[in-house]
Write a protein that holds these residues in place. Structure first.
Motif, PDB file in Angstrom:
ATOM      1  N   VAL A  71      10.251  74.099  80.228  1.00 16.45           N
ATOM      2  CA  VAL A  71      10.038  75.443  79.689  1.00 16.45           C
ATOM      3  C   VAL A  71      11.340  76.093  79.239  1.00 16.45           C
ATOM      4  O   VAL A  71      11.304  77.100  78.517  1.00 16.45           O
ATOM      5  CB  VAL A  71       9.346  76.331  80.739  1.00 16.45           C
ATOM      6  CG1 VAL A  71       7.975  75.777  81.082  1.00 16.45           C
ATOM      7  CG2 VAL A  71      10.180  76.434  82.013  1.00 16.45           C
ATOM      8  N   ALA A  72      12.473  75.561  79.664  1.00 15.96           N
ATOM      9  CA  ALA A  72      13.757  76.154  79.281  1.00 15.96           C
ATOM     10  C   ALA A  72      14.775  75.044  79.078  1.00 15.96           C
ATOM     11  O   ALA A  72      14.780  74.049  79.803  1.00 15.96           O
ATOM     12  CB  ALA A  72      14.243  77.141  80.340  1.00 15.96           C
ATOM     13  N   LEU A  73      15.641  75.252  78.092  1.00 11.21           N
ATOM     14  CA  LEU A  73      16.649  74.259  77.721  1.00 11.21           C
ATOM     15  C   LEU A  73      17.814  74.991  77.080  1.00 11.21           C
ATOM     16  O   LEU A  73      17.614  75.898  76.271  1.00 11.21           O
ATOM     17  CB  LEU A  73      16.050  73.236  76.752  1.00 11.21           C
ATOM     18  CG  LEU A  73      16.997  72.308  75.993  1.00 11.21           C
ATOM     19  CD1 LEU A  73      17.704  71.376  76.956  1.00 11.21           C
ATOM     20  CD2 LEU A  73      16.243  71.515  74.934  1.00 11.21           C
ATOM     21  N   ALA A  74      19.042  74.622  77.472  1.00 14.02           N
ATOM     22  CA  ALA A  74      20.227  75.230  76.873  1.00 14.02           C
ATOM     23  C   ALA A  74      21.320  74.174  76.775  1.00 14.02           C
ATOM     24  O   ALA A  74      21.417  73.290  77.625  1.00 14.02           O
ATOM     25  CB  ALA A  74      20.713  76.418  77.698  1.00 14.02           C
ATOM     26  N   VAL A  75      22.138  74.281  75.734  1.00 12.68           N
ATOM     27  CA  VAL A  75      23.248  73.364  75.499  1.00 12.68           C
ATOM     28  C   VAL A  75      24.542  74.148  75.595  1.00 12.68           C
ATOM     29  O   VAL A  75      24.660  75.254  75.036  1.00 12.68           O
ATOM     30  CB  VAL A  75      23.124  72.686  74.124  1.00 12.68           C
ATOM     31  CG1 VAL A  75      24.395  71.938  73.776  1.00 12.68           C
ATOM     32  CG2 VAL A  75      21.947  71.733  74.108  1.00 12.68           C
ATOM     33  N   ASN A  76      25.508  73.580  76.319  1.00 12.47           N
ATOM     34  CA  ASN A  76      26.817  74.212  76.409  1.00 12.47           C
ATOM     35  C   ASN A  76      27.433  74.280  75.010  1.00 12.47           C
ATOM     36  O   ASN A  76      27.515  73.265  74.316  1.00 12.47           O
ATOM     37  CB  ASN A  76      27.725  73.407  77.344  1.00 12.47           C
ATOM     38  CG  ASN A  76      28.993  74.150  77.708  1.00 12.47           C
ATOM     39  OD1 ASN A  76      29.731  74.618  76.851  1.00 12.47           O
ATOM     40  ND2 ASN A  76      29.242  74.258  79.000  1.00 12.47           N
ATOM     41  N   PRO A  77      27.867  75.461  74.556  1.00 12.55           N
ATOM     42  CA  PRO A  77      28.379  75.575  73.180  1.00 12.55           C
ATOM     43  C   PRO A  77      29.699  74.862  72.945  1.00 12.55           C
ATOM     44  O   PRO A  77      30.099  74.687  71.799  1.00 12.55           O
ATOM     45  CB  PRO A  77      28.538  77.093  72.996  1.00 12.55           C
ATOM     46  CG  PRO A  77      28.710  77.626  74.379  1.00 12.55           C
ATOM     47  CD  PRO A  77      27.876  76.758  75.258  1.00 12.55           C
ATOM     48  N   ARG A  78      30.370  74.400  74.017  1.00 15.16           N
ATOM     49  CA  ARG A  78      31.677  73.762  73.843  1.00 15.16           C
ATOM     50  C   ARG A  78      31.770  72.400  74.516  1.00 15.16           C
ATOM     51  O   ARG A  78      32.861  71.824  74.573  1.00 15.16           O
ATOM     52  CB  ARG A  78      32.775  74.679  74.386  1.00 15.16           C
ATOM     53  CG  ARG A  78      32.830  76.049  73.725  1.00 15.16           C
ATOM     54  CD  ARG A  78      33.927  76.895  74.313  1.00 15.16           C
ATOM     55  NE  ARG A  78      35.232  76.290  74.141  1.00 15.16           N
ATOM     56  CZ  ARG A  78      36.235  76.428  75.005  1.00 15.16           C
ATOM     57  NH1 ARG A  78      36.051  77.112  76.123  1.00 15.16           N
ATOM     58  NH2 ARG A  78      37.396  75.853  74.789  1.00 15.16           N
ATOM     59  N   ALA A  79      30.682  71.894  75.047  1.00 17.23           N
ATOM     60  CA  ALA A  79      30.724  70.610  75.755  1.00 17.23           C
ATOM     61  C   ALA A  79      29.390  69.894  75.563  1.00 17.23           C
ATOM     62  O   ALA A  79      28.356  70.535  75.365  1.00 17.23           O
ATOM     63  CB  ALA A  79      31.011  70.815  77.243  1.00 17.23           C
ATOM     64  N   PRO A  80      29.387  68.547  75.619  1.00 20.40           N
ATOM     65  CA  PRO A  80      28.135  67.786  75.405  1.00 20.40           C
ATOM     66  C   PRO A  80      27.270  67.735  76.657  1.00 20.40           C
ATOM     67  O   PRO A  80      26.970  66.675  77.190  1.00 20.40           O
ATOM     68  CB  PRO A  80      28.657  66.395  75.006  1.00 20.40           C
ATOM     69  CG  PRO A  80      29.941  66.264  75.746  1.00 20.40           C
ATOM     70  CD  PRO A  80      30.562  67.641  75.768  1.00 20.40           C
TER      71      PRO A  80
ATOM     72  N   ALA B 209      14.206  80.659  82.420  1.00 19.77           N
ATOM     73  CA  ALA B 209      15.154  80.968  81.344  1.00 19.77           C
ATOM     74  C   ALA B 209      16.517  80.410  81.727  1.00 19.77           C
ATOM     75  O   ALA B 209      16.968  80.586  82.859  1.00 19.77           O
ATOM     76  CB  ALA B 209      15.240  82.478  81.118  1.00 19.77           C
ATOM     77  N   ILE B 210      17.163  79.726  80.771  1.00 20.36           N
ATOM     78  CA  ILE B 210      18.482  79.136  80.989  1.00 20.36           C
ATOM     79  C   ILE B 210      19.348  79.442  79.774  1.00 20.36           C
ATOM     80  O   ILE B 210      18.883  79.333  78.634  1.00 20.36           O
ATOM     81  CB  ILE B 210      18.398  77.612  81.193  1.00 20.36           C
ATOM     82  CG1 ILE B 210      17.529  77.270  82.407  1.00 20.36           C
ATOM     83  CG2 ILE B 210      19.779  77.005  81.356  1.00 20.36           C
ATOM     84  CD1 ILE B 210      17.355  75.778  82.620  1.00 20.36           C
ATOM     85  N   THR B 211      20.591  79.808  80.025  1.00 25.41           N
ATOM     86  CA  THR B 211      21.523  80.041  78.931  1.00 25.41           C
ATOM     87  C   THR B 211      22.945  79.851  79.435  1.00 25.41           C
ATOM     88  O   THR B 211      23.218  80.018  80.626  1.00 25.41           O
ATOM     89  CB  THR B 211      21.356  81.463  78.342  1.00 25.41           C
ATOM     90  OG1 THR B 211      22.195  81.610  77.202  1.00 25.41           O
ATOM     91  CG2 THR B 211      21.723  82.509  79.363  1.00 25.41           C
ATOM     92  N   PHE B 212      23.844  79.469  78.525  1.00 29.07           N
ATOM     93  CA  PHE B 212      25.265  79.373  78.824  1.00 29.07           C
ATOM     94  C   PHE B 212      25.973  80.609  78.279  1.00 29.07           C
ATOM     95  O   PHE B 212      25.505  81.244  77.322  1.00 29.07           O
ATOM     96  CB  PHE B 212      25.880  78.123  78.183  1.00 29.07           C
ATOM     97  CG  PHE B 212      25.616  76.843  78.935  1.00 29.07           C
ATOM     98  CD1 PHE B 212      26.447  76.447  79.967  1.00 29.07           C
ATOM     99  CD2 PHE B 212      24.537  76.041  78.609  1.00 29.07           C
ATOM    100  CE1 PHE B 212      26.219  75.265  80.661  1.00 29.07           C
ATOM    101  CE2 PHE B 212      24.291  74.854  79.291  1.00 29.07           C
ATOM    102  CZ  PHE B 212      25.142  74.471  80.329  1.00 29.07           C
ATOM    103  N   SER B 213      27.099  80.946  78.882  1.00 30.30           N
ATOM    104  CA  SER B 213      27.924  82.009  78.329  1.00 30.30           C
ATOM    105  C   SER B 213      28.535  81.561  77.004  1.00 30.30           C
ATOM    106  O   SER B 213      28.551  80.379  76.676  1.00 30.30           O
ATOM    107  CB  SER B 213      29.033  82.396  79.320  1.00 30.30           C
ATOM    108  OG  SER B 213      29.874  81.286  79.580  1.00 30.30           O
ATOM    109  N   ARG B 214      29.046  82.523  76.239  1.00 28.08           N
ATOM    110  CA  ARG B 214      29.570  82.207  74.910  1.00 28.08           C
ATOM    111  C   ARG B 214      30.753  81.239  74.969  1.00 28.08           C
ATOM    112  O   ARG B 214      30.949  80.434  74.062  1.00 28.08           O
ATOM    113  CB  ARG B 214      30.004  83.491  74.189  1.00 28.08           C
ATOM    114  CG  ARG B 214      28.866  84.480  73.906  1.00 28.08           C
ATOM    115  CD  ARG B 214      27.760  83.878  73.098  1.00 28.08           C
ATOM    116  NE  ARG B 214      26.816  84.851  72.583  1.00 28.08           N
ATOM    117  CZ  ARG B 214      25.772  85.336  73.250  1.00 28.08           C
ATOM    118  NH1 ARG B 214      25.542  84.936  74.482  1.00 28.08           N
ATOM    119  NH2 ARG B 214      24.942  86.196  72.695  1.00 28.08           N
ATOM    120  N   ASP B 215      31.553  81.295  76.068  1.00 28.69           N
ATOM    121  CA  ASP B 215      32.681  80.383  76.188  1.00 28.69           C
ATOM    122  C   ASP B 215      32.314  79.107  76.930  1.00 28.69           C
ATOM    123  O   ASP B 215      33.170  78.236  77.138  1.00 28.69           O
ATOM    124  CB  ASP B 215      33.850  81.066  76.901  1.00 28.69           C
ATOM    125  CG  ASP B 215      33.480  81.557  78.301  1.00 28.69           C
ATOM    126  OD1 ASP B 215      32.331  81.333  78.728  1.00 28.69           O
ATOM    127  OD2 ASP B 215      34.343  82.160  78.960  1.00 28.69           O
TER     128      ASP B 215
END
Length: 859
Positions: A164-173, A206-212
């Protein structure tokens, strides 16, 4: 002529003073309109919404939501939109302005928003709406990476949970995937499991990464029971913040760019804005009419957008909590919201199947397109401008920054619930209802990898790997035996091949000699026939012909006898060549099988060693965690015990102080008791004297009354008696007054006696309480002594537990070292096997090099 000139001048004067043709100003045209309907609420003393309209400068400065007048652009001015009721809050509250007033304000803004007749128009402020791709900030340092994490799943469920929730780190794989009571971390390139984060509070919604990329934020809980937010530090691999205050599960969550605020949404129909510094609610963002199902901060963190289950969309200011925009609603639940990376627009996805892109400045709709039939379930906007969506049509889509279709991805066998684009922008991930995670390549749309987000425990995985290693080892042994047999067959085939090659060569030479003899006989026969034809009577020539004929016959016989031998030799040589080829093919196949078996064995051995090391590490980590927990528990117990002992000691000291005070009071009571008794006796004596005096006065009064009655009875006219009778009332009054004073004195004495007796009773009660308190203090002191002894025993036991825990940690570390050593031994065995395989390959190559010239010569 003069009249015509006057008429022309009048027409020109009227044309020059036409209001429609002159520019409007704030002082002459706008302020009167504002004074009539707006300034009583929006002035310097009462600036509703932070906006004051009673002066030109304050009007141009705007309010808490920013500027309300954009000179030269009436459609882009918030003041015009709210008075035209195009967006909220609709102003003025009492009703819409008339069309003429609105037209005047629009004309004033379009004319440059002049203050007065002498002002110059301001140039129209143009906004660059072009998209600017966001690149990585070099000043942010290296990309964050997780420390080694446990691969042991928290829950061993029978089947996978929906993703139900998926997030990708914006700076790492790294991708974070929701699973029941845990968050799974996968490598975005290979979809290999790299870690498990426990989430015992329930289901992550709900899952999310910070902008950094340095923080991971997870919201969820148990539906209808409890919910909250947990924040992990990526570099530390540990929780750094917990917000568990929601009465129901959190359905949406996001973290501001500077990490100062967390916004959550859920069934409470209100979005809450928490401050991460103290975990308190900064603002309650109201306006939703149903469950808040999506929230998202703008890239700079100044705004927060949200959507509810009824399809409504809201944008608030982070600093003040004031409403900023209310775009037109969707016809279905808002499933996702995300901002364009440059913050100039944001997109909303809905169960009505549509995606709408809104302009941030004024909430105008820039584009609307149908993304998925049946409903859009997820939406993400990547840093390069690509939009990723997933939907109920069991597909995922990629769109350009302006909403034009880029690529469609098929593959999920069920509803796609979540979507994301990898940090490098080359791949796209999607999770479906059956708990599977899909990865596609954006360039060609091909499915790279599909895994089930349901890892088994390490124990069964190690068992399976051990079985694979055993199977690979058996296959390797079989391949080695087959290779040895093939090599032996090749060697055995090479021995007769040399003899057959010699026989073939001898047969070929014999056949060649027979052919030469036959050819010579044929030539002699031909010459003899020619000589006979020239001279039939020459006997010598006839005999020569007969001899040539004989030689021809013998040559033909020799040729006839050499042909089968040569054919047989050639056939046997060809068979030997075929056998050799077959043996070499078998050897080649055996070598290939050996390589495959070896590769499989190497992979299985590496995986087994890795998982065994992981298991040893997990065991050591668990032992360390248990030891740390026991140590923390022991520390808490020791602290509690010491606190209890301190409380007991302070209680005992307080009781001792109170006992001393009570003893002092008891001594004071004992000291004043005789005085009180003396005073009581004196009061009793006074009371008796008062009674005696009262009785004497009553007797005298009775005597006087009797004397008076006797005198009146005698009825004499003696003046002395009359004078006595006249003085008798005053005497009686004096006696009555004396009686009253005696009665008051008696009452005062009685009151004092009662007060004295009450004081004595109170002192006796205080003395009894002091004695009871002393007994309780003695009991508390005894209990404190017992508790102190029990605490000492407990501290000793905790020390023993600590020592055993330290020993367990040492054993775990030793086990990890042994596992590491075993891994190094396995790697050495693999290198040795590689050397053996290389030697085998060299032997096969040498055999081929030895046999190749003979085979070529034979051919």
């Amino acid at each position: 002529m003069r009249a015509l000139l006057l008429l022309t001048m009048a027409i020109l004067a009227c044309a020059g003073t036409n209001p429609a043709q002159s520019k409007a100003t704030y002082d002459d045209d706008v302020r009167p309109i504002l004074e009539a309907r707006c300034i009583r609420c929006h002035n310097a003393d009462r600036d509703a919404g932070g906006l004051a309209l009673d002066a030109f400068a304050r009007t141009m400065a705007g309010g808490s939501s920013g500027e309300v007048v954009n000179a030269g652009d009436a459609d882009g001015s918030k003041l015009v939109r709210v008075i035209e009721h195009a967006e909220g809050p609709k102003m003025p509250p009492g009703g819409k302005l008339d069309a003429g007033a609105i037209a005047t304000i629009r004309r004033w803004i379009e004319g440059g928003a002049l203050e007065n007749r002498s002002s110059k128009a301001k140039p129209k402020r143009a906004e660059n709406a072009a998209f600017t791709a966001i690149t990585a900030d070099a000043s942010a340092g290296p990309a964050p990476s997780w420390p080694p994490l446990s691969l042991e799943p928290t829950v061993a469920a029978k089947r996978a949970s929906p993703v139900v929730a998926l997030a990708v780190n914006p700076r790492a794989p790294i991708a974070a995937v929701a699973s029941y009571r845990q968050v799974l971390l996968y490598d975005t390139d290979s979809l290999a499991l790299v870690g498990v984060l426990p989430f015992p509070e329930g289901m992550p919604h709900a899952i999310t990464f910070s902008r950094d990329g340095r923080l991971l934020v997870v919201g969820g809980g148990h539906d209808g029971a409890r919910g909250g937010v947990a924040v992990w530090s990526v570099e530390r691999g540990a929780r750094v913040l917990d917000l568990w205050r929601e009465p129901d599960a959190v359905l949406a969550v996001d973290l501001s760019a500077d990490g100062s605020h967390v916004v959550v949404g859920g069934p409470a129909k209100t979005a809450k804005l928490y401050t991460t510094a103290d975990g308190q609610v900064a603002h309650r963002l109201r306006g939703a009419t149903d469950w808040v199902t999506a929230v998202r901060f703008s890239p700079d963190g100044s705004l927060v957008a949200a959507g509810d289950r009824a399809g409504n969309v809201f944008v608030w200011e982070t600093a003040t909590g004031a409403e900023y925009l209310t775009p037109d609603p969707h016809r279905g639940r808002i499933s996702a919201i995300d901002w364009r990376p440059d913050g100039k627009a944001f997109a909303t996805a809905s169960e009505d199947g549509a995606v709408v892109i809104w302009r941030t400045r004024d909430g105008a709709r820039q584009r609307r397109f149908t993304a998925h039939r049946g409903g859009v379930t997820a939406l993400r906007w990547h840093a390069d401008g690509t939009i990723a969506t997933a939907g109920r049509d069991k597909r995922a889509h990629a769109w350009r920054v302006d909403g034009r279709a880029l690529r469609r991805f098929d593959g999920p066998k069920d509803i796609a619930l979540s979507v994301a684009i990898t940090a490098d922008g080359d791949g796209m991930l999607a999770g479906d209802w059956r708990g599977r995670l899909h990865r596609w390549t954006l360039k060609n749309g091909k499915v790279d990898t599909v895994v089930t987000a349901h890892p088994e425990p390490i124990g069964p995985r190690i068992d399976a790997l051990e079985r694979d290693v055993a199977g690979a080892a058996a296959a390797l042994r079989t391949a080695i035996a087959a290779n040895a047999t093939a090599q032996r067959d090749a060697r055995e085939a090479a021995v007769p091949l040399a003899g057959l090659r010699d026989a073939r060569e001898a047969a070929v030479r014999a056949r060649r000699a027979a052919r030469t003899t036959h050819d010579a006989a044929e030539a002699a026969w031909t010459r003899a026939n020619a000589a006979i034809a020239a001279d039939p009577d020459d006997l010598a020539r006839v005999r020569a012909v007969h001899r040539a004929l004989g030689r021809r016959y013998r040559a033909r016989c020799a040729l006839a006898s050499a042909e089968p031998a040569a054919a047989d030799a050639i056939r046997r040589h060809d068979d030997a060549v075929l056998a050799d080829r077959s043996a070499r093919g078998a050897a080649t196949a055996a070598s290939a099988t050996l390589r495959d078996a070896r590769a499989r064995h190497e992979r299985a051995t590496r995986d087994l060693a890795r998982w065994q090391a992981e298991q040893a590490l997990a065991t050591a980590t668990a032992a360390h965690v248990r030891t740390a927990e026991r140590h923390a528990k022991a520390s808490r117990a020791e602290a509690d015990a010491r606190g209890l002992l301190d409380d007991r000691r302070s209680t005992a000291e307080r009781i001792a102080d109170e006992q001393i005070t009570l003893e002092a009071r008891a001594e004071a009571v004992d000291e004043i008791a005789p005085a009180l008794a003396h005073r009581a006796a004196r009061i009793a004596r006074l009371h008796d004297q008062t009674d005696a005096q009262r009785k004497l006065a009553e007797t005298r009064l009775t005597f006087a009354e009797e004397a008076l009655r006797l005198a009146r009875a005698i009825g004499g006219g003696d003046g002395g008696i009359e004078s006595a009778g006249d003085g008798l009332p005053s005497t009686l009054a004096a006696l009555a007054k004396a009686g009253e004073s005696l009665g008051g004195l008696t009452e005062r004495l009685a009151t004092e006696a009662r007060e004295a007796r009450a004081a004595v009773e109170r002192l006796r009660a205080i003395l009894a309480a002091a004695r009871s308190t002393k007994r309780a203090g003695d009991a508390v002191a005894a209990a404190s002594a017992r508790d102190a002894r029990a605490l000492a025993t407990r501290i000793a036991a905790l020390g023993a537990e600590q020592r055993s825990a330290d020993a367990a940690v040492a054993e775990a570390v030793l086990a990890h070292e042994r596992a590491t050593a075993a891994l190094r031994v396995a790697e050495g065995a693999l290198r040795y096997a590689d050397d053996v395989l290389a030697e085998a390959r060299d032997a096969v190559r040498d055999a081929r090099a030895t046999d190749a010239p003979a085979l070529v010569a034979g051919r």
